[in-house]
Design a protein around this motif. Structure first.
Motif, PDB file in Angstrom:
ATOM      1  N   ASP A   1       0.844  -1.196   0.000  1.00 28.63           N
ATOM      2  CA  ASP A   1       0.000   0.000   0.000  1.00 28.63           C
ATOM      3  C   ASP A   1       0.884   1.253   0.000  1.00 28.63           C
ATOM      4  OD1 ASP A   1       0.966  -0.604   2.550  1.00 28.63           O
ATOM      5  OD2 ASP A   1      -0.754   0.278   3.590  1.00 28.63           O
TER       6      ASP A   1
ATOM      7  N   SER B   1       1.217  -6.288  -6.062  1.00 30.67           N
ATOM      8  CA  SER B   1      -0.226  -6.109  -5.941  1.00 30.67           C
ATOM      9  C   SER B   1      -0.489  -5.020  -4.909  1.00 30.67           C
ATOM     10  CB  SER B   1      -0.925  -7.413  -5.551  1.00 30.67           C
ATOM     11  OG  SER B   1      -0.361  -7.978  -4.378  1.00 30.67           O
ATOM     12  N   THR B   2      -1.569  -4.287  -5.098  1.00 31.78           N
ATOM     13  CA  THR B   2      -1.835  -3.137  -4.240  1.00 31.78           C
ATOM     14  C   THR B   2      -3.117  -3.323  -3.452  1.00 31.78           C
ATOM     15  OG1 THR B   2      -3.059  -1.942  -5.968  1.00 31.78           O
ATOM     16  CG2 THR B   2      -0.666  -1.606  -5.852  1.00 31.78           C
TER      17      THR B   2
ATOM     18  N   VAL C   1      -6.920   2.754  -2.321  1.00 29.51           N
ATOM     19  CA  VAL C   1      -6.281   1.861  -3.279  1.00 29.51           C
ATOM     20  C   VAL C   1      -6.021   2.570  -4.609  1.00 29.51           C
ATOM     21  CG1 VAL C   1      -8.397   0.842  -4.269  1.00 29.51           C
ATOM     22  CG2 VAL C   1      -6.280  -0.500  -4.154  1.00 29.51           C
TER      23      VAL C   1
ATOM     24  N   THR D   1      -2.171   2.426  -5.757  1.00 28.01           N
ATOM     25  CA  THR D   1      -1.883   1.813  -7.053  1.00 28.01           C
ATOM     26  C   THR D   1      -1.119   2.768  -7.946  1.00 28.01           C
ATOM     27  OG1 THR D   1      -3.886   0.465  -6.881  1.00 28.01           O
ATOM     28  CG2 THR D   1      -2.909   0.691  -9.075  1.00 28.01           C
TER      29      THR D   1
ATOM     30  N   VAL E   1       1.904  -4.776 -12.202  1.00 28.55           N
ATOM     31  CA  VAL E   1       1.219  -4.246 -11.021  1.00 28.55           C
ATOM     32  C   VAL E   1      -0.266  -4.567 -11.145  1.00 28.55           C
ATOM     33  CG1 VAL E   1       0.626  -2.183  -9.689  1.00 28.55           C
ATOM     34  CG2 VAL E   1       2.907  -2.395 -10.737  1.00 28.55           C
TER      35      VAL E   1
ATOM     36  N   ARG F   1      -4.062  -4.123  -9.289  1.00 32.54           N
ATOM     37  CA  ARG F   1      -4.833  -3.386  -8.280  1.00 32.54           C
ATOM     38  C   ARG F   1      -5.716  -4.345  -7.486  1.00 32.54           C
ATOM     39  NH1 ARG F   1      -8.763   1.933  -8.844  1.00 32.54           N
ATOM     40  NH2 ARG F   1     -10.306   1.250  -7.322  1.00 32.54           N
TER      41      ARG F   1
ATOM     42  N   ILE G   1      -2.055  -0.944 -15.003  1.00 32.98           N
ATOM     43  CA  ILE G   1      -2.203  -2.157 -14.214  1.00 32.98           C
ATOM     44  C   ILE G   1      -2.524  -3.335 -15.134  1.00 32.98           C
ATOM     45  CG2 ILE G   1      -2.890  -1.002 -12.093  1.00 32.98           C
ATOM     46  CD1 ILE G   1      -5.814  -1.565 -12.837  1.00 32.98           C
TER      47      ILE G   1
END
Length: 323
Positions: free
Chosen positions: A9, A31-32, A39, A43, A59, A61, A95
């Motif tokens: 995060d 991963s976020t 978020v 992200t 990446v 989300r 993403i």
């Protein structure tokens, strides 16, 4: 080289974890999740970091809220963007076309027995992935997380922020049966960047200066809120068992998550007792160990190791994994 997926995060210390992993490990994905900010913002921060560092790491989300409780985020410490203090570049990539829960499952399936999952934010994505794919626990080599504490919390007297955000998710993860390493505030608060360290970063290249700006903001907020004189490098500590394992000491013990609605909600209850009997009438039996819990750290050596990874980023040289 250890394959690692960071669930994060970003977040000032998350940014350091991403760089540190990319420097020393095979960072196969990010991963976020909500946490240090919404978020949406975490992200974007992850995508900006990938751009700043010149990585092509995918990446994904993830979740925008905890499993059961009202959303809370850490903007009090990390600012309006979640990563205040430096002008970050606009992202050059988007993403991936998969939710973080499915991304975690896919990457673990693709790298069975090899992938270390490193959650350094609320564990909502990880818990949902374990629930959605029961085989995931057997596919993972390990889970190494930043969260919890053996002593004092930061969000409540006994609860650390990442666990407190979604205790139900943390409970699912700790009960999953995956080999686990936990590094909490009792250790990470001993790993901090000082004003002199920030000066060193500001005198180096563009990436180091960006991190210097991030730390400068973070240390000012930690002084105001927690009366600390260093910017805690919480999240990269979760990577240490796979980079410089000799710098953090662990003790294997059972860990349970307090799920009540009172003052202890989100507490990581680490049972370090040395019981010799299981049949005592008035003493609760000790559960089987489910986690390696960090209990000691060579803080200054670890700070120097992390700073060397940041300062050396520009010249492309690979800093040593030895200290």
């Amino acid at each position: 080289m250890t394959k690692i997926l960071i669930d994060c995060d970003p977040g000032h210390d998350d940014a350091v974890a991403i760089l540190y992993a990319a420097r020393h490990l095979d960072l196969v994905g990010i991963s976020t999740v909500y946490g240090n900010q919404s978020v949406e913002k975490t992200t974007r921060n992850a995508l900006s970091l990938v751009t700043l560092l010149g990585l092509d790491t995918p990446v994904a989300r993830g979740c925008e809220a905890p499993l059961t409780r009202v959303l809370a985020h850490g903007g009090d410490l990390h600012g309006k963007t979640g990563m205040d203090g430096a002008e970050m570049p606009a992202p050059r990539q988007d993403i991936v076309d998969a939710h973080a829960v499915d991304f975690i499952i896919e990457m673990a399936s693709r790298n069975r027995g090899e992938l270390v999952l490193c959650p350094v934010g609320p564990m909502t994505n990880v818990a949902l992935a374990l629930k959605k794919e029961p085989r995931l626990a057997g596919w993972l080599r390990a889970i190494s997380l930043m969260g919890g504490a053996t002593q004092i919390g930061n969000t409540t007297p006994v609860a650390e922020f990442n666990i407190w955000c979604d205790p139900e998710a943390a409970d699912i993860v700790f009960r999953a049966g995956v080999p686990m390493w936990m590094v909490g505030l009792n250790v990470t608060r001993q790993v901090g960047v000082t004003d002199a360290d920030i000066d060193r970063l500001m005198a180096a290249g563009p990436v180091a200066r960006a991190f210097g700006g991030l730390f400068n903001f973070f240390i000012s907020r930690l002084r105001e809120v927690h009366n600390l004189n260093s910017a805690s490098l919480h999240d990269p500590c979760a990577l240490v068992p796979f980079i410089v394992p000799e710098l953090i000491g662990y003790e294997e013990c059972p860990v349970e998550i307090a799920l009540d609605s009172g003052l202890t909600r989100g507490m990581t209850v680490c049972d370090f007792r040395r019981l010799t009997s299981k049949s005592l009438q008035n003493i609760r039996a000790k559960a089987p160990a489910n986690c390696h819990v960090a209990t000691s750290v060579e803080g200054r050596k670890l700070v120097e190791h992390i700073l060397n990874a940041i300062v050396s980023w520009e010249d492309g040289s690979m800093p040593s994994t030895t200290v």
